[in-house]
Design a protein around this motif. Structure first.
Motif, PDB file in Angstrom:
ATOM      1  N   TRP A 134       9.845  65.799  35.893  1.00  0.00           N
ATOM      2  CA  TRP A 134      11.308  65.708  35.915  1.00  0.00           C
ATOM      3  C   TRP A 134      11.805  65.144  37.244  1.00  0.00           C
ATOM      4  O   TRP A 134      12.599  64.205  37.297  1.00  0.00           O
ATOM      5  CB  TRP A 134      11.947  67.076  35.614  1.00  0.00           C
ATOM      6  N   THR A 135      11.328  65.700  38.344  1.00  0.00           N
ATOM      7  CA  THR A 135      11.809  65.284  39.662  1.00  0.00           C
ATOM      8  C   THR A 135      11.398  63.848  39.978  1.00  0.00           C
ATOM      9  O   THR A 135      12.202  63.054  40.484  1.00  0.00           O
ATOM     10  CB  THR A 135      11.325  66.288  40.735  1.00  0.00           C
ATOM     11  N   VAL A 136      10.175  63.476  39.657  1.00  0.00           N
ATOM     12  CA  VAL A 136       9.736  62.103  39.908  1.00  0.00           C
ATOM     13  C   VAL A 136      10.563  61.144  39.046  1.00  0.00           C
ATOM     14  O   VAL A 136      11.006  60.089  39.507  1.00  0.00           O
ATOM     15  CB  VAL A 136       8.217  61.957  39.640  1.00  0.00           C
ATOM     16  N   ALA A 137      10.818  61.554  37.805  1.00  0.00           N
ATOM     17  CA  ALA A 137      11.625  60.703  36.913  1.00  0.00           C
ATOM     18  C   ALA A 137      13.045  60.529  37.454  1.00  0.00           C
ATOM     19  O   ALA A 137      13.630  59.450  37.306  1.00  0.00           O
ATOM     20  CB  ALA A 137      11.658  61.287  35.503  1.00  0.00           C
ATOM     21  N   THR A 138      13.604  61.555  38.109  1.00  0.00           N
ATOM     22  CA  THR A 138      14.970  61.377  38.652  1.00  0.00           C
ATOM     23  C   THR A 138      14.999  60.215  39.642  1.00  0.00           C
ATOM     24  O   THR A 138      15.915  59.395  39.602  1.00  0.00           O
ATOM     25  CB  THR A 138      15.544  62.642  39.356  1.00  0.00           C
ATOM     26  N   ASP A 169      24.618  63.397  41.072  1.00  0.00           N
ATOM     27  CA  ASP A 169      24.947  64.039  39.797  1.00  0.00           C
ATOM     28  C   ASP A 169      23.935  63.771  38.677  1.00  0.00           C
ATOM     29  O   ASP A 169      24.071  64.324  37.597  1.00  0.00           O
ATOM     30  CB  ASP A 169      26.348  63.612  39.345  1.00  0.00           C
ATOM     31  N   PHE A 170      22.940  62.942  38.936  1.00  0.00           N
ATOM     32  CA  PHE A 170      21.866  62.705  37.962  1.00  0.00           C
ATOM     33  C   PHE A 170      22.399  62.234  36.605  1.00  0.00           C
ATOM     34  O   PHE A 170      21.824  62.529  35.567  1.00  0.00           O
ATOM     35  CB  PHE A 170      20.994  63.963  37.809  1.00  0.00           C
ATOM     36  N   GLN A 171      23.489  61.477  36.628  1.00  0.00           N
ATOM     37  CA  GLN A 171      24.096  61.040  35.361  1.00  0.00           C
ATOM     38  C   GLN A 171      23.209  60.126  34.547  1.00  0.00           C
ATOM     39  O   GLN A 171      23.145  60.240  33.324  1.00  0.00           O
ATOM     40  CB  GLN A 171      25.404  60.298  35.645  1.00  0.00           C
ATOM     41  N   LYS A 172      22.532  59.198  35.215  1.00  0.00           N
ATOM     42  CA  LYS A 172      21.751  58.208  34.461  1.00  0.00           C
ATOM     43  C   LYS A 172      20.606  58.886  33.728  1.00  0.00           C
ATOM     44  O   LYS A 172      20.404  58.666  32.539  1.00  0.00           O
ATOM     45  CB  LYS A 172      21.176  57.154  35.414  1.00  0.00           C
ATOM     46  N   ILE A 173      19.862  59.690  34.439  1.00  0.00           N
ATOM     47  CA  ILE A 173      18.690  60.303  33.801  1.00  0.00           C
ATOM     48  C   ILE A 173      19.119  61.333  32.758  1.00  0.00           C
ATOM     49  O   ILE A 173      18.538  61.422  31.676  1.00  0.00           O
ATOM     50  CB  ILE A 173      17.719  60.912  34.839  1.00  0.00           C
ATOM     51  N   ARG A 174      20.185  62.077  33.029  1.00  0.00           N
ATOM     52  CA  ARG A 174      20.586  63.121  32.093  1.00  0.00           C
ATOM     53  C   ARG A 174      21.143  62.493  30.816  1.00  0.00           C
ATOM     54  O   ARG A 174      20.922  62.977  29.718  1.00  0.00           O
ATOM     55  CB  ARG A 174      21.589  64.063  32.760  1.00  0.00           C
ATOM     56  N   ARG A 175      21.845  61.386  30.993  1.00  0.00           N
ATOM     57  CA  ARG A 175      22.366  60.698  29.819  1.00  0.00           C
ATOM     58  C   ARG A 175      21.202  60.123  28.985  1.00  0.00           C
ATOM     59  O   ARG A 175      21.186  60.237  27.760  1.00  0.00           O
ATOM     60  CB  ARG A 175      23.295  59.566  30.265  1.00  0.00           C
ATOM     61  N   TRP A 176      20.228  59.543  29.653  1.00  0.00           N
ATOM     62  CA  TRP A 176      19.061  58.989  28.950  1.00  0.00           C
ATOM     63  C   TRP A 176      18.362  60.104  28.146  1.00  0.00           C
ATOM     64  O   TRP A 176      18.025  59.938  26.963  1.00  0.00           O
ATOM     65  CB  TRP A 176      18.102  58.342  29.960  1.00  0.00           C
TER      66      TRP A 176
END
Ligand code: CP3
Length: 363
Positions: free
Chosen positions: A160-164, A174-181
């Motif tokens: 998860w962290t590496v993917a962020t 806010d991690f919007q891109k990864i959370r939306r994906w």
């Protein structure tokens, strides 16, 4: 290889050669507890800054065994800590998977952002490990340089962290891109996470074969997820990594660090299969003592600002931790990495306090 002279003072050298850290990770209560500090090697040390000044490129610094060995040994030599952590970074994994990674001075990491629909990197075992071979050389050199009573810790970032970092292109607020994906293209995102599970488990196994005695999985951004997403992207990938590493190396304890997990720490402790869990400084020590069963060794959780501030804040913080956690299998650490402005004298004082204090609750 960096040679340590015979006179190098490793202050905790003694008759006992089985590392205290490994005894505790095996379930023993050791008093005073072993201590090491996340990000113990790094910019708070003047000797690190001097070493770092010689290499502009941070990844090159990580990939040069002589330098990485020296950076790992510096805090152990200065403070007599109970463990060394191999010097590297969690972002060598995306680098070895062929993503572009760079570190800008004062700005943190920058990556070529991966977007939904992009062709995913492939895990090609030989290419991947060839790229990381210098890290394994660092481990071999470190184990040879360290006294036997000092444990050697390996690590990787959790998927998860590496993917962020891979998806956001660096740090994020806010991690919007990864959370939306993760919400809108479940299949594609799951494939990225599966790839990271495979690469990370394989990477940790190689570190172990090279000589690390325990591994820590850093999930720095675990705390941004709601419970169902936490289970899917933190617990499940971590459990799969634990299963694979344990299958290959059943004797090696695994430490998990889902920073900021709050109530989710309980599910993480029960469901990932980790041997030990590092907790951050927002967790109450008395809560952790009650909520987490003793078969999950705890590690933590001094506020890194209390260490930076020193004085009464530091003394109070240490006392609270030892009172609530000192009578179970426990590893003293910070709740998150040591900050660059931390005075080395405060670290010395911390170690004195931990080693000098009786750590069973007072009657
Ligand atoms: O003693 C040690 O723990 C050193 C080994 C280590 C580093 N990074 C060296 C480093 C470890 C275990 C890490 C882990 C790491 N890296 C994490 C997880 C732990 C955490 O602190 O949350 C994360 C999220 C990273 C990614 C990363 N690396 C960032 C965000 C940065 C820039 C911010 C910063 O702290 O500088 C780095 C660079 C980095 N990694 C440095 C060091 C010593 C500083 C680089 C320099 O010397 O210029």
């Amino acid at each position: 290889m960096t040679e340590l002279s015979d006179t190098t003072p490793f202050e905790n050298a003694g008759a006992e050669t089985h590392p205290k850290l490994l005894r505790v990770l095996g379930g023993e209560v050791v008093n005073p507890p072993p201590i090491w500090l996340m990000r113990q090697a790094g910019r708070h040390l003047p000797e690190y800054r001097a070493l770092r000044a010689k290499t502009a490129n941070f990844l090159e610094f990580c990939y040069t065994p002589d330098i990485a060995i020296e950076a790992s040994l510096q805090p152990v030599r200065r403070y007599g800590l109970d463990a060394a952590i191999m010097f590297s970074d969690i972002l060598v994994v995306p680098d070895a998977l062929g993503r572009k990674v760079s570190f800008e001075v004062g700005e943190g990491p920058k990556l070529d952002p991966l977007r939904p629909g992009d062709v995913l990197p492939v895990f090609e075992e030989d290419t991947f490990h060839a790229k990381l071979n210098q890290v394994y050389s660092t481990v071999i050199g470190l184990r040879a340089a360290l006294p036997p009573e000092v444990a050697l810790i390996g690590f990787a970032g959790a998927p998860w962290t590496v993917a962020t970092y891979m998806v956001e292109g660096g740090g994020s607020r806010d991690f919007q891109k990864i959370r939306r994906w993760a919400y809108t293209d479940l299949g594609g995102f799951a494939r990225l996470m599966d790839l990271l599970v495979e690469a990370t488990a394989s990477y940790l196994c190689r570190q172990i074969s090279a000589g690390v005695q325990t591994v820590q999985i850093f999930d720095t951004w675990a705390g941004v997820l709601p419970p169902d997403q936490f289970r899917r992207w933190v617990i499940e990938p971590t459990a799969e990594i634990v299963r694979r590493v344990r299958e290959a190396h059943p004797e090696v304890p695994i430490i998990g660090f889902p920073r900021g997990a709050g109530n989710n720490y309980i599910a993480y402790a029960f469901e990932t299969g980790i041997d030990a869990m590092s907790i951050d400084a927002t967790v109450s020590t008395s809560w952790a003592a009650r909520a987490i069963p003793e078969r999950c060794v705890l590690q933590g959780n001094l506020d890194n600002l209390a260490l930076l501030a020193g004085g009464a804040a530091l003394e109070r913080g240490v006392r609270d931790i030892l009172t609530h956690l000192g009578s179970r299998p426990f590893v003293f650490n910070l709740g998150h990495g040591i900050l660059p402005d931390t005075p080395p004298e405060h670290v010395e004082r911390l170690i004195e306090l931990v080693r000098g204090q009786v750590s069973t609750p007072r009657a």
